[in-house]
Design an enzyme around this catalytic site. Structure first.
Site, PDB file in Angstrom:
ATOM      1  N   GLU A 166      46.144  32.134  16.435  1.00  0.00           N
ATOM      2  CA  GLU A 166      46.105  30.754  16.917  1.00  0.00           C
ATOM      3  C   GLU A 166      44.760  30.067  16.698  1.00  0.00           C
ATOM      4  OE1 GLU A 166      47.724  30.212  20.836  1.00  0.00           O
ATOM      5  OE2 GLU A 166      49.708  30.846  20.174  1.00  0.00           O
ATOM      6  N   GLU A 356      54.675  35.788  18.551  1.00  0.00           N
ATOM      7  CA  GLU A 356      54.683  35.589  20.004  1.00  0.00           C
ATOM      8  C   GLU A 356      55.799  34.627  20.375  1.00  0.00           C
ATOM      9  OE1 GLU A 356      51.192  34.155  22.080  1.00  0.00           O
ATOM     10  OE2 GLU A 356      49.886  35.453  20.880  1.00  0.00           O
TER      11      GLU A 356
HETATM   12  C1  NOJ Z   1      49.104  32.201  23.052  1.00  0.00           C
HETATM   13  C2  NOJ Z   1      48.029  33.228  22.937  1.00  0.00           C
HETATM   14  O1  NOJ Z   1      47.961  33.811  21.673  1.00  0.00           O
HETATM   15  C3  NOJ Z   1      48.062  34.261  24.025  1.00  0.00           C
HETATM   16  O2  NOJ Z   1      46.797  34.816  24.087  1.00  0.00           O
HETATM   17  C4  NOJ Z   1      48.497  33.607  25.321  1.00  0.00           C
HETATM   18  O3  NOJ Z   1      48.364  34.471  26.401  1.00  0.00           O
HETATM   19  C5  NOJ Z   1      49.936  33.171  25.184  1.00  0.00           C
HETATM   20  N1  NOJ Z   1      50.077  32.299  24.040  1.00  0.00           N
HETATM   21  C6  NOJ Z   1      50.494  32.451  26.408  1.00  0.00           C
HETATM   22  O4  NOJ Z   1      49.783  31.304  26.666  1.00  0.00           O
END
Ligand code: NOJ
Length: 451
Positions: A166, A356
């Site tokens: 991200e 994710e």
């Molecule tokens: C994005 C991130 O990569 C992760 O670190 C985070 O905990 C989750 N989404 C949820 O917000």
């Protein structure tokens, strides 16, 4: 009821990240990271929470791998803490830090689970932030050295890699909005940071390829379906610019050596610090793209936008039509289908892994110690059905990773948001699979589910 069946060989996994689960923040020679510094600064993280202990995963490899095995997972996405490998972000490898990840990979392989590491999930060595952080373009070369060291040190155990996690989120939250480490708030710093990251991605890719020609290399990007708030053309155009800015700012440079046209006045080359030769330096012929997706974004035409996009998101995470998670994020499964299909179409059938997807619900153990998180199961059913539609429509999706294996440190929210398929007792770090974890295990076993 109909059966939703995934392609054979599909990877089912869970995801985590180093700072969010490992703890052991200064053990075995690990250096300080920007998240150590940030969380130790009063007022930065809700409730004064830190990742000092987190889920104690640094000492619980066997427990974590046992949970993955219990669900039958075939892939585990985790991240490597740069300051465990190079405590100050440069120089010799810290053998004990590397050894932790070697032991983790060994345990995964022994359990038949693919190790799927991310090189950078936000825990920059503080020493490199002291040198200017991501806005300093020298960091690109440092990062490539680190990537090379990791692939040399672990490449016999892991073959599939993600370079960044991200990049849009860590640059925007860390350098523009300032609610994540290192807490800076400057548009110039933010833009320069994005450019250094794109250079770092290209250079790391080249270094990794050079040391292991057979490595499968991708990167994990935050994405959402960008939808206009109303029918007028100006809103559709704004939503399109928002897509280019938030979804493909780190993909277009890798695959095509250029920035997408997100800004009204063209690519802000001077503000980015673009130099001759950078277009080629940013290129990375990624083998796949990882998509992290939680919801959609409603976007409106916004002439008052001071950042040059002429677009702003309306409201928070998602719209108001679907149910909300406990974090207030709208549950909108079609966002996953639409985004996967868009990337599939725009990037010529590029291989996609869902790196994710998940939800925060606070459901806690009942009097029998069971965690009946029905809403999380419904969330996953909806998103997996939508992903399946994208696959049926032709998208080349080869894996799915639930965020997260464990309830863990949710950045500036601390431990207040629980995303896990596993409940973690914050006092003892004891782990208990939730009903959703048992359900996920059945989906993995059957390579699908009835709906
Ligand atoms: C994005 C991130 O990569 C992760 O670190 C985070 O905990 C989750 N989404 C949820 O917000």
């Amino acid at each position: 009821m109909s059966r939703i069946e995934f392609p054979s060989g599909f990877h089912w996994g869970c995801a985590t990240a180093s700072y969010q689960i490992e703890g052991a923040w200064k053990e075995d020679g690990k250096g300080e990271s920007i998240w150590d510094r940030f969380a130790h600064t009063p007022g930065r993280v809700a409730n004064g929470d830190t990742g000092d202990v987190a889920c104690d995963s640094y000492h619980r490899i066997d427990e974590d791998v046992a949970l993955l095995s219990q669900m039958g997972c075939t892939s585990y996405r985790f991240s490597i803490a740069w300051p465990r490998i190079q405590p100050t972000g440069r120089g010799a490898v810290n053998a004990k830090g590397l050894d932790y990840y070697r032991r983790l990979c060994d345990a995964l392989l022994a359990a038949g689970i693919r190790p799927f590491p991310t090189l950078y999930h936000w825990d920059l060595p503080q020493a490199l932030e002291d040198d200017g952080g991501w806005p300093n373009r020298d960091l690109a070369g440092r990062f490539a050295d680190y990537a090379d060291a990791v692939v040399r040190g672990l490449g016999d155990l892991a073959s599939d890699w993600m370079i960044f996690n991200e990049p849009f989120v860590f640059t925007v939250m860390g350098y523009l909005i300032g609610i994540h480490a290192p807490g800076r708030t400057s548009m110039d710093d933010f833009l320069r940071a994005t450019h250094t990251v794109n250079l770092a991605q290209g250079q790391a890719f080249q270094a990794m390829r050079a040391s292991r020609a057979d490595a499968r290399i991708g990167t994990a990007l935050s994405m959402s379906a960008c939808e206009p708030t109303a029918d007028e053309e100006e809103h559709a155009e704004a939503a399109e610019r928002w897509h280019r800015f938030t979804n493909v700012w780190f993909l277009e440079p890798a695959l095509h050596g250029r920035y997408p046209e997100a800004f009204l006045d063209g690519v802000p080359e001077a503000a980015l610090g673009l130099r001759p030769g950078d277009a080629d330096a940013m290129r990375a012929a990624l083998d796949f793209v990882g998509i992290n997706l939680y919801t959609r974004t409603l976007v409106r035409h916004a002439p008052e936008d001071t950042r040059g996009l002429g677009a702003l998101p309306a409201g928070g995470m998602g719209g108001d039509e679907g149910p909300k998670t406990d974090f207030g994020w709208e549950v909108w499964p079609d966002a996953l289908r639409d985004t996967v299909l868009r990337i599939h179409r725009d990037y010529d059938g590029l291989e996609i892994e869902i790196t994710e997807n998940g939800c925060s619900y606070a459901d806690a153990p009942d009097s029998n110690g069971q965690i009946e998180d029905r809403r999380r199961i419904e969330f996953y059913e909806g998103y997996l059905a939508a992903l399946h539609e994208a696959i049926e429509a032709g998208a080349n999706v080869t894996g799915y990773h639930a965020w997260s294996l464990l309830d863990n440190f949710e950045w500036s929210e601390g431990y207040a948001q629980r995303f896990g398929l596993t409940w973690v007792d914050l006092e003892t770090c004891e782990r208990t699979l939730k009903a959703s974890g048992h359900w996920y295990g059945r989906v993995v076993a059957e390579n699908g589910f009835e709906r």
